[in-house]
Write an enzyme that holds these catalytic residues in place. Structure first.
Site, PDB file in Angstrom:
ATOM      1  N   SER A 118       0.792  -1.229   0.000  1.00 55.76           N
ATOM      2  CA  SER A 118       0.000   0.000   0.000  1.00 55.76           C
ATOM      3  C   SER A 118       0.825   1.280   0.000  1.00 55.76           C
ATOM      4  O   SER A 118       0.241   2.372  -0.100  1.00 55.76           O
ATOM      5  CB  SER A 118      -0.961   0.011   1.202  1.00 55.76           C
ATOM      6  N   LYS A 121       0.127   3.662  -2.835  1.00 63.37           N
ATOM      7  CA  LYS A 121      -0.856   4.747  -2.795  1.00 63.37           C
ATOM      8  C   LYS A 121      -0.179   6.127  -2.791  1.00 63.37           C
ATOM      9  O   LYS A 121      -0.763   7.113  -3.263  1.00 63.37           O
ATOM     10  CB  LYS A 121      -1.766   4.594  -1.588  1.00 63.37           C
ATOM     11  N   SER A 303      -5.803   3.944   4.278  1.00 66.71           N
ATOM     12  CA  SER A 303      -5.388   3.005   3.230  1.00 66.71           C
ATOM     13  C   SER A 303      -6.599   2.441   2.494  1.00 66.71           C
ATOM     14  O   SER A 303      -6.815   1.230   2.431  1.00 66.71           O
ATOM     15  CB  SER A 303      -4.533   1.871   3.818  1.00 66.71           C
TER      16      SER A 303
END
Length: 474
Positions: A118, A121, A303
């Site tokens: 993640s 991102k 997230s």
């Protein structure tokens, strides 16, 4: 020398207890992170008639610490040697650290490519801010259809579009604001005179290509790990039960809109059906979502996979005119390269980091973080303000409990977690007051060692906050 530090120094104030700050995502969206009223200070109004003196700027009590510095790689190596040697991290560990000064040396491990999970991102959100700007808003519209009684709900790719408006209580505790299809339905009913018979059609053609990324594990969508990605989603694709995900988010959004039309006094015939909005059709109503800068903060802090994918599709649209997984990923890398970030060693196949086929170099992450926290790129500042604060917000709220206490409030980092993959990428303010940008990752962790691996990375980030790792310069 201007360094862009005011945002970073806010973190130091947090650690000192000055200006307590916490994102309030709201009881509807993250009930587990909403403060317990029984343990929160009571809001007490000042006594009637109390006159407070006008605010005056206080004199400084000490000279500010130097905010720019050149990294001493040997000091970083000593600080990170023990935490990164933890066997729970597995056989493949990467790390890189530098300061905000582009001319500063960088400490890094020999192998700097990792599965970013993640932390991907950060790349997606950085490209979106650079391409669209932090003030950009996504619009959901209703237009007249081809047939006299048809109304067409047109998805605009709003990642935070909701099915229902917030209550008064929720509105006071929710950030950022949400557009919703119920409010849109009320405006549509008003435009149609408040009564009558309509058929609901919906157009999600803004995005193209598959709704399930081919680079994801085949069970992610069927097992409700992530929703199918469309340009017309409410509540992130979640069903009303808040646990399961819709197999067809666009249809679910249209049904919620149709139900709201009925509640507004309209007669809705049949089930919503897909359609293409006619060119030049009369617009009946529209709603705008929150500014992109605020959306980015929310996506990074919690997230949000669906939100990241929708924004990634928007980057593809802005750069190439195609809103898809492939176009979005390509546009993210090309946009970052245009900012001067080295993306030559990267392979990115989605916007959220769910793909295990993603590979990113630590140089890419450091380069983007340096731009976001330094001078000259205020448009990227939401990357800094949005990433979780150690022991304080988002996905780091309950982490760093066993690490150096100095890390609490002084480490800001985006987490990255898949089975066997753990990463942190963000900023830490060292003991010498010099902000450091860092990336830490381990992508061959035994499944049973996941929590221990997270703790090891937390200790490593905390060691940077406890380190005098830079020789301060003017």
């Amino acid at each position: 020398m201007r360094t862009g530090l005011p945002v970073v120094l806010v973190v130091a104030l947090l650690a000192a207890g000055v200006g307590a700050y916490r994102f309030e995502w709201g009881p509807r969206y993250l009930p587990g992170l909403v403060a317990d009223p029984a343990t929160e200070p009571e809001a007490v109004l000042p006594p009637a008639g109390l006159e407070l003196p006008a605010w005056a700027e206080p004199a400084p009590v000490a000279q500010p610490l130097a905010s720019a510095g050149t990294l001493d790689p040997d000091r970083v190596a000593r600080a990170l040697r023990r935490p990164l040697a933890d066997p729970d991290l597995g056989p493949h560990v990467v790390g890189a650290v530098s300061t905000l000064d582009p001319a500063s040396p960088t400490w890094s491990t020999a192998d700097d490519t990792y599965v970013p999970a993640s932390t991907t991102k950060l790349l997606t959100m950085g490209a979106a801010l650079a391409t669209l700007g932090p003030d950009h808003r996504f619009t959901t519209r209703v237009v007249r259809g081809d047939r006299p009684r048809d109304v067409v709900l047109v998805g605009g790719g709003d990642p935070l579009l909701a099915s229902q408006p917030l209550t008064v209580e929720e509105r006071a505790a929710t950030y950022p604001e949400r557009a919703d299809v119920a409010t849109l339905a009320l405006a549509t009913a008003e435009a149609l005179g408040g009564s009558g018979r309509v058929r609901v059609r919906y157009d999600d053609g803004l995005f193209t290509g598959p709704t399930d990324n081919p680079a994801w594990r085949r069970d992610y969508v069927p097992d409700d790990v992530v929703s199918p990605i469309t340009a017309l989603m409410v509540d992130g694709g979640l069903e009303p039960d808040g646990d399961s995900r819709s197999d067809d988010p666009s249809l679910a959004a249209a049904r919620a809109f149709a139900d709201a039309l009925r509640a507004a006094g309209m007669t809705v015939a049949g089930e919503p059906r897909p359609a293409t909005a006619p060119d030049g059709a009369d617009q009946l109503a529209s709603v705008e979502g929150a500014p992109l800068g605020e959306v980015v903060e929310r996506i990074l802090d919690v997230s949000d996979n669906e939100g990241a994918e929708v924004v990634g599709h928007q980057v593809g649209l802005a750069v190439s005119g195609e809103g898809s997984f492939a176009a979005g990923a390509s546009a993210v890398l090309s946009t970052l390269a245009g900012l001067g970030v080295d993306t030559s060693g990267d392979q990115v196949l989605d916007g959220s980091g769910l793909s295990r086929r993603n590979r990113v170099t630590t140089a890419t992450m450091l380069g983007l973080l340096r731009l976001a926290a330094g001078p000259g790129h205020d448009d990227l500042r939401s990357l800094v303000t949005g990433v979780p604060v150690a022991g304080w917000t988002g996905s780091l709220t309950y982490r760093f409990s066993d690490g150096p206490p100095v890390a609490l409030g002084l480490v800001r980092a985006k987490t990255g977690t898949l089975t066997g993959v753990h990463a942190l990428a963000g900023l830490a303010v060292g003991r010498d007051g010099v902000p450091l940008v860092f990336v830490l990752g381990a992508d061959r962790v035994a499944a049973e060692d996941g929590l221990a691996a997270q703790d090891a990375l937390d200790r490593a980030a905390g060691a940077l906050a406890a380190c005098r790792c830079a020789a301060a310069s003017g």
